[in-house]
Design an enzyme around this catalytic site. Structure first.
Site, short mmCIF file in Angstrom:
data_model
loop_
_atom_site.label_atom_id
_atom_site.label_comp_id
_atom_site.label_asym_id
_atom_site.label_seq_id
_atom_site.Cartn_x
_atom_site.Cartn_y
_atom_site.Cartn_z
N GLY A 53 -1.99 -11.58 5.61
CA GLY A 53 -2.47 -12.63 4.87
C GLY A 53 -2.15 -14.02 5.10
N ARG A 60 11.97 -21.80 -6.52
CA ARG A 60 11.27 -21.87 -7.86
C ARG A 60 12.43 -22.15 -8.94
NH1 ARG A 60 8.11 -16.91 -7.44
NH2 ARG A 60 8.34 -17.40 -5.38
N MET A 73 -1.76 -16.76 2.50
CA MET A 73 -1.64 -17.17 1.07
C MET A 73 -1.64 -18.75 1.05
SD MET A 73 -1.78 -14.79 -0.51
CE MET A 73 -1.69 -15.09 -2.46
N TYR A 119 -14.31 -13.13 2.02
CA TYR A 119 -14.08 -11.87 2.67
C TYR A 119 -14.89 -11.43 3.65
CZ TYR A 119 -10.38 -8.01 2.37
OH TYR A 119 -9.43 -7.49 2.72
N ASN A 121 8.12 -11.32 -2.57
CA ASN A 121 7.93 -10.67 -3.98
C ASN A 121 6.46 -10.33 -4.13
OD1 ASN A 121 7.42 -13.32 -3.66
ND2 ASN A 121 7.60 -14.11 -5.87
#
Lengths: 264, 264
Positions: free
Chosen positions: B227, B159, B229, B39, B134
């Site tokens: 972000g 999923r 991910m 970070y 989510n």
């Protein structure tokens, strides 16, 4: 075959028509893309290729007052075969007359000027970084920036006669000329001893060249993409967006013309 | 080892100090990134981990008038171990008291709110597309958009229990939930029969998910990356910049707080 050379009769002169003799017409990458069908503008076929050039007015219809025989004209907007402005409103006489300048005035120098003017408020002493610096747009960027007191860092591909190219771009007004490979070397620090990090990056390449160029952009700086010569996408680490707040935009002179057609 | 559980003596209460008993503290991806050293904020070691949470005031120094024992407080800014606001100016009492809401109020919902508010002027009926729908931010986006009359298209990974997740997000107020694979299928057209193409895309993933999501953005629309991910760069075809004029930006709530510290 796809392309054909054809002799056409000159149409009879209407009251509002203008007959133009083409003096010179360059071939832009966009012209080739249009013929390939990879450009977002598709003209109904058969179509006449080419989107800029310069011509001499030979004859005008009796309602035409804004043009007279002997005037030089360039097309008012990009598009296939538009070498004859049909309405006097579309006239745009270049101020300077060398035929090569006039013929290549309406696309690349406009792109260069708008990109320097519309995305970041640059002041004398600020800097700009660009790749494909030896392209038509690139050379225009160097000259317009020089005239405005803005410093340019110019990225080119390595080549056997690199020193000649460097010399030519420096003669045009370039402050720094570097190869794509140099972008990730520690020596780049030396460049930024004399000039500030760029607030504006102009990208005509895509792929790795773009990612490397982006490293040197100031936080909150803007990268404008106007071409993709490498035929690779623009790749940006997410951290550049999140932690350096870089802004990515695009520019297309054809769209700019449409958006600003009123103020012509 | 890198992490250590340690009992500390509570410091003696100074005149302007506040003693806070921590009630709950979530772990955000950013907290893990800080411990990993990936970070851009590095705290001097040893440091206390964590950047948000909620606490109850146990005791206040004799100069503290804005807080009293029993008040709930949350940290005023992100940073390691900041669970004790030392200055009354930093107080921020959450209006609603469920402990989980209070503990997770200062990072994700703020990010969601600012991204919806600061990049495009959205009106009721407009739409937003987001991936990682989510996630904590994703769920906040759904709820804030719903309350504002803005439609959401929510992208999640496929999923085994997909239908349960879809049901849960719909219950929160989602208008559409689609998998990453569906983004490039012709069925996506059906989504845009009832709602307009999004002017805003929120990207927390990177890589292919981002590129696919970008296809559906309106011309001149904005994609905001907050972000990564997938740990892959954002990839954009140059044509999206040039011919659709999409704009790419980034958002980091920590920087937003710094930039707006005056108006706190």
């Amino acid at each position: 075959s796809l392309l054909r050379l054809k002799d056409l009769e000159v149409a009879e002169l209407g009251d509002s028509d203008v007959h133009v003799k083409r003096l010179a017409a360059p071939i832009n990458p966009a012209d080739i893309n249009m013929i390939q069908g990879t450009y977002p503008i598709l003209s109904p076929l058969p179509a006449v290729g080419g989107s800029e050039g310069v011509g001499e007015v030979l004859e005008v219809g009796r309602c035409v007052t804004a043009l007279k025989p002997g005037d030089w004209v360039i097309p008012a907007s990009a598009g296939l075969g538009e070498c004859v402005p049909r309405h006097p409103r579309h006239r745009w006489t270049p101020a300077r007359r060398p035929v090569r300048c006039a013929a290549t005035l309406s696309v690349n120098p406009c792109t260069a000027y708008r990109m320097l003017a519309d995305f970041e408020a640059l002041a004398p002493g600020d800097s700009v970084i660009q790749n494909a610096a030896n392209s038509g747009v690139g050379q225009a960027v160097i000259q317009i920036a020089k005239a405005s007191g803005i410093k340019t860092i110019n990225v080119v591909r390595d080549r056997p006669d690199l020193s000649k190219l460097v010399e030519r771009l420096m003669a045009l007004g370039a402050d720094h000329v570097v190869t794509e490979e140099m972008l990730r070397k520690p020596e780049m620090k030396d460049v930024f001893k004399s000039i500030p990090k760029p607030r504006l990056a102009l990208n005509c390449v895509g792929g790795k060249s773009t990612t490397e160029m982006l490293r040197h952009l100031q936080p909150k700086g803007t990268m404008v993409t106007y071409g993709g010569m490498a035929k690779q996408p623009v790749m940006v680490p997410v951290s550049a967006f999140i932690f350096r707040d870089v802004r990515l935009r695009g520019f297309w002179v054809t769209q700019w013309r449409k958006d600003h057609a009123q103020g012509e």
